[in-house]
Design a protein around this motif. Structure first.
Motif, short mmCIF file in Angstrom:
data_model
loop_
_atom_site.label_atom_id
_atom_site.label_comp_id
_atom_site.label_asym_id
_atom_site.label_seq_id
_atom_site.Cartn_x
_atom_site.Cartn_y
_atom_site.Cartn_z
N GLY A 111 -20.56 -17.06 -3.39
CA GLY A 111 -21.57 -18.10 -3.51
C GLY A 111 -21.55 -18.99 -2.28
O GLY A 111 -21.65 -18.51 -1.16
N ALA A 112 -21.39 -20.27 -2.50
CA ALA A 112 -21.36 -21.22 -1.38
C ALA A 112 -19.95 -21.44 -0.85
O ALA A 112 -19.75 -22.24 0.07
CB ALA A 112 -21.97 -22.55 -1.82
N ILE A 113 -18.97 -20.74 -1.41
CA ILE A 113 -17.57 -20.95 -1.05
C ILE A 113 -17.11 -19.85 -0.10
O ILE A 113 -17.33 -18.67 -0.35
CB ILE A 113 -16.68 -20.95 -2.30
CG1 ILE A 113 -17.14 -22.03 -3.27
CG2 ILE A 113 -15.22 -21.13 -1.94
CD1 ILE A 113 -16.58 -21.87 -4.65
N THR A 114 -16.49 -20.23 1.01
CA THR A 114 -15.95 -19.26 1.96
C THR A 114 -14.43 -19.21 1.82
O THR A 114 -13.75 -20.23 1.95
CB THR A 114 -16.32 -19.64 3.41
OG1 THR A 114 -17.75 -19.74 3.51
CG2 THR A 114 -15.83 -18.59 4.39
N LEU A 115 -13.91 -18.02 1.53
CA LEU A 115 -12.47 -17.84 1.30
C LEU A 115 -11.74 -17.34 2.54
O LEU A 115 -10.51 -17.42 2.60
CB LEU A 115 -12.24 -16.84 0.17
CG LEU A 115 -12.90 -17.15 -1.17
CD1 LEU A 115 -12.61 -16.04 -2.16
CD2 LEU A 115 -12.39 -18.49 -1.70
#
Length: 233
Positions: A111-115
């Motif tokens: 989603g909008a989260i970068t890991l």
């Protein structure tokens, strides 16, 4: 590439990533996880120029990888020798010793989260083909899920107690998220973990907030076009 993506779900996942250099037409691959460039860790590397390039980016604090991690967008540099000198001045000065000519960084994004970031390196300049670009995006998506499934310490927000109530509330919250967002249970669990991780929250507390209806996860935003950082003319 289909076989590589299948192997990513097994214990030989790192061998599968290494095998991707062939179909992707690159000379080195690395996988980095972290919230920011400062706390990013190398989870896997093909060695050689991949190790050298990641070490250089970490030492200098700049480069396509840190930019991709910070922005959550793809960064493609078809020819480092033609990149703007003010973009990564220290990196461009040192990278020539590594014989790296092209760099392609794909964010590991939920989603909008970068890991983290998948980085592809090539010793000759030139863009990826459209098929190679699609394969790299598929590999990045599969690696994102694999990283979450493996539960690397860097992505864990807290110790999860081995208590019946903990498991019950987690399963209940997962079911509620699955229904609310109309997604499979596996994806609902990933969304739960990603929300806890991105907000530095305890996973069990996040689940309790969902069950008590104090928290409702938003649907995943529509994807935006990736930034293609082409070489400078």
């Amino acid at each position: 590439m289909a076989e590589i993506l299948r192997l990513l779900q097994t214990d030989v996942w790192s061998d599968a990533v290494s095998a991707a250099t062939g179909p992707l037409g690159v000379d080195g691959i690395s996988v980095v996880a972290g919230r920011t460039a400062g706390d990013a860790e190398i989870l896997w590397s093909s060695g050689g120029i991949a190790d050298g390039f990641e070490d250089l980016q970490r030492m200098l604090g700049e480069g396509p990888g840190p930019d991709s991690l910070a922005s959550g967008t793809t960064v493609r540099v078809h020819d480092l020798a033609r990149a703007r000198h003010d973009r990564w001045p220290a990196l461009l000065m040192e990278a020539s010793d590594l014989a790296v000519q092209a760099v392609f960084c794909f964010p590991l994004r939920l989603g909008a989260i970068t890991l983290g970031v998948l980085t592809l390196l090539r010793q000759v300049p030139g863009p990826l083909t459209s098929t190679q670009g699609d394969d790299a995006n598929a590999l990045a998506a599969a690696l994102t899920k694999r990283i979450m499934d493996l539960g690397f310490p860097l992505l864990q927000t807290s110790e999860e107690p081995d208590l019946p109530h903990h498991h019950a509330v987690l399963h209940q919250a997962t079911g509620m998220v699955s229904v609310q967002l109309a997604v499979p249970l596996a994806e609902a669990m990933l969304r739960l973990r990603a929300h806890a991780y991105s907000n530095s929250l305890n996973l069990t507390d996040t689940a309790r907030d969902i069950v008590s209806r104090r928290l409702r996860l938003a649907p995943e935003p529509h994807p935006t076009s990736d930034v293609d950082d082409a070489d400078e003319d």
